[in-house]
Design a protein around this motif. Structure first.
Motif, PDB file in Angstrom:
ATOM      1  N   LEU A  83      31.340  17.358   6.326  1.00  0.00           N
ATOM      2  CA  LEU A  83      32.273  16.231   6.088  1.00  0.00           C
ATOM      3  C   LEU A  83      33.549  16.607   6.950  1.00  0.00           C
ATOM      4  O   LEU A  83      34.223  15.548   7.151  1.00  0.00           O
ATOM      5  CB  LEU A  83      32.708  16.545   4.595  1.00  0.00           C
ATOM      6  N   ARG A  84      33.667  17.906   7.409  1.00  0.00           N
ATOM      7  CA  ARG A  84      34.994  18.032   8.020  1.00  0.00           C
ATOM      8  C   ARG A  84      34.742  18.563   9.603  1.00  0.00           C
ATOM      9  O   ARG A  84      34.410  19.673   9.628  1.00  0.00           O
ATOM     10  CB  ARG A  84      36.068  19.074   7.358  1.00  0.00           C
ATOM     11  N   ILE A  85      34.790  17.650  10.377  1.00  0.00           N
ATOM     12  CA  ILE A  85      34.133  17.977  11.864  1.00  0.00           C
ATOM     13  C   ILE A  85      35.459  18.270  12.655  1.00  0.00           C
ATOM     14  O   ILE A  85      36.431  17.109  12.660  1.00  0.00           O
ATOM     15  CB  ILE A  85      33.384  16.865  12.323  1.00  0.00           C
ATOM     16  N   ALA A  86      35.644  19.300  13.110  1.00  0.00           N
ATOM     17  CA  ALA A  86      36.564  19.546  13.980  1.00  0.00           C
ATOM     18  C   ALA A  86      36.339  19.359  15.395  1.00  0.00           C
ATOM     19  O   ALA A  86      35.218  19.730  16.169  1.00  0.00           O
ATOM     20  CB  ALA A  86      37.260  20.763  13.989  1.00  0.00           C
ATOM     21  N   GLY A  87      37.023  18.797  16.451  1.00  0.00           N
ATOM     22  CA  GLY A  87      36.831  18.569  17.832  1.00  0.00           C
ATOM     23  C   GLY A  87      38.017  19.808  18.302  1.00  0.00           C
ATOM     24  O   GLY A  87      38.828  19.982  17.912  1.00  0.00           O
ATOM     25  N   VAL A  88      37.160  20.487  19.365  1.00  0.00           N
ATOM     26  CA  VAL A  88      38.075  21.513  20.179  1.00  0.00           C
ATOM     27  C   VAL A  88      38.032  21.251  21.700  1.00  0.00           C
ATOM     28  O   VAL A  88      37.154  21.163  22.014  1.00  0.00           O
ATOM     29  CB  VAL A  88      37.480  22.978  19.523  1.00  0.00           C
ATOM     30  N   PRO A 119      45.675  27.445  36.036  1.00  0.00           N
ATOM     31  CA  PRO A 119      46.846  27.929  36.653  1.00  0.00           C
ATOM     32  C   PRO A 119      46.867  29.116  36.862  1.00  0.00           C
ATOM     33  O   PRO A 119      46.244  30.098  36.003  1.00  0.00           O
ATOM     34  CB  PRO A 119      47.942  27.510  35.222  1.00  0.00           C
ATOM     35  N   LEU A 120      48.013  29.610  37.725  1.00  0.00           N
ATOM     36  CA  LEU A 120      48.381  31.051  37.911  1.00  0.00           C
ATOM     37  C   LEU A 120      49.273  31.702  37.110  1.00  0.00           C
ATOM     38  O   LEU A 120      49.384  32.723  37.073  1.00  0.00           O
ATOM     39  CB  LEU A 120      48.778  31.054  39.348  1.00  0.00           C
ATOM     40  N   ALA A 121      49.633  30.890  36.130  1.00  0.00           N
ATOM     41  CA  ALA A 121      50.848  31.407  35.112  1.00  0.00           C
ATOM     42  C   ALA A 121      50.653  30.556  33.844  1.00  0.00           C
ATOM     43  O   ALA A 121      50.283  29.575  33.784  1.00  0.00           O
ATOM     44  CB  ALA A 121      52.355  31.090  35.757  1.00  0.00           C
ATOM     45  N   GLY A 122      51.340  31.214  32.817  1.00  0.00           N
ATOM     46  CA  GLY A 122      51.271  30.630  31.605  1.00  0.00           C
ATOM     47  C   GLY A 122      49.980  30.961  30.672  1.00  0.00           C
ATOM     48  O   GLY A 122      48.905  31.526  31.272  1.00  0.00           O
ATOM     49  N   PRO A 123      49.947  30.790  29.508  1.00  0.00           N
ATOM     50  CA  PRO A 123      48.902  30.872  28.535  1.00  0.00           C
ATOM     51  C   PRO A 123      47.760  29.878  28.657  1.00  0.00           C
ATOM     52  O   PRO A 123      48.123  28.926  29.406  1.00  0.00           O
ATOM     53  CB  PRO A 123      49.347  30.724  27.193  1.00  0.00           C
ATOM     54  N   VAL A 124      46.817  30.197  28.287  1.00  0.00           N
ATOM     55  CA  VAL A 124      45.765  29.017  27.980  1.00  0.00           C
ATOM     56  C   VAL A 124      45.629  28.634  26.513  1.00  0.00           C
ATOM     57  O   VAL A 124      46.186  29.442  25.695  1.00  0.00           O
ATOM     58  CB  VAL A 124      44.300  29.522  28.463  1.00  0.00           C
ATOM     59  N   THR A 125      45.601  27.400  26.551  1.00  0.00           N
ATOM     60  CA  THR A 125      46.079  26.757  25.072  1.00  0.00           C
ATOM     61  C   THR A 125      44.704  26.040  24.555  1.00  0.00           C
ATOM     62  O   THR A 125      44.165  25.315  25.376  1.00  0.00           O
ATOM     63  CB  THR A 125      47.193  25.866  25.225  1.00  0.00           C
ATOM     64  N   ALA A 126      44.553  25.974  23.469  1.00  0.00           N
ATOM     65  CA  ALA A 126      43.475  25.244  22.637  1.00  0.00           C
ATOM     66  C   ALA A 126      44.047  24.539  21.370  1.00  0.00           C
ATOM     67  O   ALA A 126      44.716  25.010  20.706  1.00  0.00           O
ATOM     68  CB  ALA A 126      42.270  26.099  22.197  1.00  0.00           C
ATOM     69  N   ALA A 127      43.132  23.449  21.157  1.00  0.00           N
ATOM     70  CA  ALA A 127      43.697  22.771  20.019  1.00  0.00           C
ATOM     71  C   ALA A 127      42.298  22.601  19.233  1.00  0.00           C
ATOM     72  O   ALA A 127      41.106  22.015  19.684  1.00  0.00           O
ATOM     73  CB  ALA A 127      44.401  21.496  20.273  1.00  0.00           C
ATOM     74  N   ALA A 128      42.514  22.248  17.787  1.00  0.00           N
ATOM     75  CA  ALA A 128      41.310  22.080  16.828  1.00  0.00           C
ATOM     76  C   ALA A 128      41.865  20.829  15.974  1.00  0.00           C
ATOM     77  O   ALA A 128      42.997  20.948  15.644  1.00  0.00           O
ATOM     78  CB  ALA A 128      40.855  23.068  16.148  1.00  0.00           C
ATOM     79  N   VAL A 129      41.122  19.530  16.076  1.00  0.00           N
ATOM     80  CA  VAL A 129      41.553  18.265  15.140  1.00  0.00           C
ATOM     81  C   VAL A 129      40.454  18.013  14.517  1.00  0.00           C
ATOM     82  O   VAL A 129      39.328  17.833  14.911  1.00  0.00           O
ATOM     83  CB  VAL A 129      41.939  17.297  16.338  1.00  0.00           C
ATOM     84  N   VAL A 130      40.530  17.728  13.356  1.00  0.00           N
ATOM     85  CA  VAL A 130      39.867  17.246  12.386  1.00  0.00           C
ATOM     86  C   VAL A 130      40.432  15.937  11.863  1.00  0.00           C
ATOM     87  O   VAL A 130      41.624  15.630  11.204  1.00  0.00           O
ATOM     88  CB  VAL A 130      39.647  17.987  11.036  1.00  0.00           C
ATOM     89  N   LEU A 131      39.792  14.693  12.613  1.00  0.00           N
ATOM     90  CA  LEU A 131      40.394  13.249  12.311  1.00  0.00           C
ATOM     91  C   LEU A 131      39.786  12.586  11.045  1.00  0.00           C
ATOM     92  O   LEU A 131      38.895  13.198  10.405  1.00  0.00           O
ATOM     93  CB  LEU A 131      39.851  12.335  13.545  1.00  0.00           C
ATOM     94  N   ASP A 132      40.682  11.938  10.257  1.00  0.00           N
ATOM     95  CA  ASP A 132      40.172  10.908   9.390  1.00  0.00           C
ATOM     96  C   ASP A 132      39.501   9.671   9.721  1.00  0.00           C
ATOM     97  O   ASP A 132      40.229   9.082  10.551  1.00  0.00           O
ATOM     98  CB  ASP A 132      41.644  10.695   8.511  1.00  0.00           C
ATOM     99  N   PRO A 133      38.346   9.765   9.410  1.00  0.00           N
ATOM    100  CA  PRO A 133      37.461   8.583  10.076  1.00  0.00           C
ATOM    101  C   PRO A 133      37.947   7.249   9.798  1.00  0.00           C
ATOM    102  O   PRO A 133      37.691   6.533  10.296  1.00  0.00           O
ATOM    103  CB  PRO A 133      36.108   8.748   9.382  1.00  0.00           C
TER     104      PRO A 133
END
Length: 204
Positions: A17-22, A29-43
């Motif tokens: 029922l709750r499907i997250a896209g990641v 890049p040579l600098a800065g963090p690596v960033t991730a997001a998780a999103v659960v859409l309302d169909p």
């Protein structure tokens, strides 16, 4: 190729029922963090025009960012430069992904992951999708959220460390960035395990 809800629909047909896209941004890049997001859409309330963040204009990304925030469950997480150097960029990107999934307001019961590897430490049922940010609307939404949030981090770092052009190159090894490295040196936000930075430090 246009992203759609078919992967999410297939998971829902299996009873999830709750499907997250990641998705993650910032592996190169040579600098800065690596960033991730998780999103659960309302169909029932999927923003129109979702796509791989790289295929969208800045203005369109920002408009979709606001819609996603308003309509979906969103979590964004980072892995630091120190973690990138301690592990490697792939492992660090997976750490950020797991953190993003764990940060959702309500835990998902199924995860769609961009790429071909399920992050170590993820205990949820999951599916990898190569080029998922161009195929799954949930992963497209995650790519947009991760891109904008990482850009915000780099804009802030650009103010703290002027001269490297991070407000435009976002830490990638552009010509101006490489020139600044030679003239200004390495900052604490550079990835020392990356060859160009390692080589500069080795020369000093």
């Amino acid at each position: 190729m246009t992203p759609d809800y078919s992967f999410e629909a297939a998971a829902r047909a299996q009873g999830y029922l709750r499907i997250a896209g990641v998705d993650e941004v910032g592996r190169g890049p040579l600098a800065g963090p690596v960033t991730a997001a998780a999103v659960v859409l309302d169909p029932a309330r999927i923003p129109e025009g979702l796509n791989d963040s790289k295929k969208l204009t800045k203005r369109r990304r920002e408009a979709l960012y606001e819609q996603i925030l308003a309509l979906a469950d969103v979590s964004v997480a980072h892995a630091s430069v120190e973690e990138i150097d301690a592990h490697n960029i792939l492992r660090a990107s997976h750490i950020a992904m797991v953190r993003a999934i764990q940060g959702l307001a309500t835990p998902p019961d199924y995860v769609l992951i961009d790429g071909n590897m399920i992050p170590r430490g993820l205990s949820l049922p999951a599916e990898t999708i190569v080029k998922g940010d161009a195929r799954s609307v949930s992963i497209s939404a995650a790519s947009i959220m991760a891109k904008i949030r990482r850009d915000c981090v780099m804009l802030s770092l650009a103010q703290q460390h002027p001269g490297y052009g991070w407000d435009t190159n976002m830490g990638y090894g552009s010509k101006s960035h490489m020139s600044a490295l030679q003239n200004l040196g390495v900052t604490p936000h550079h990835r020392r395990s990356f060859r160009p930075i390692h080589n500069i430090l080795w020369q000093e």
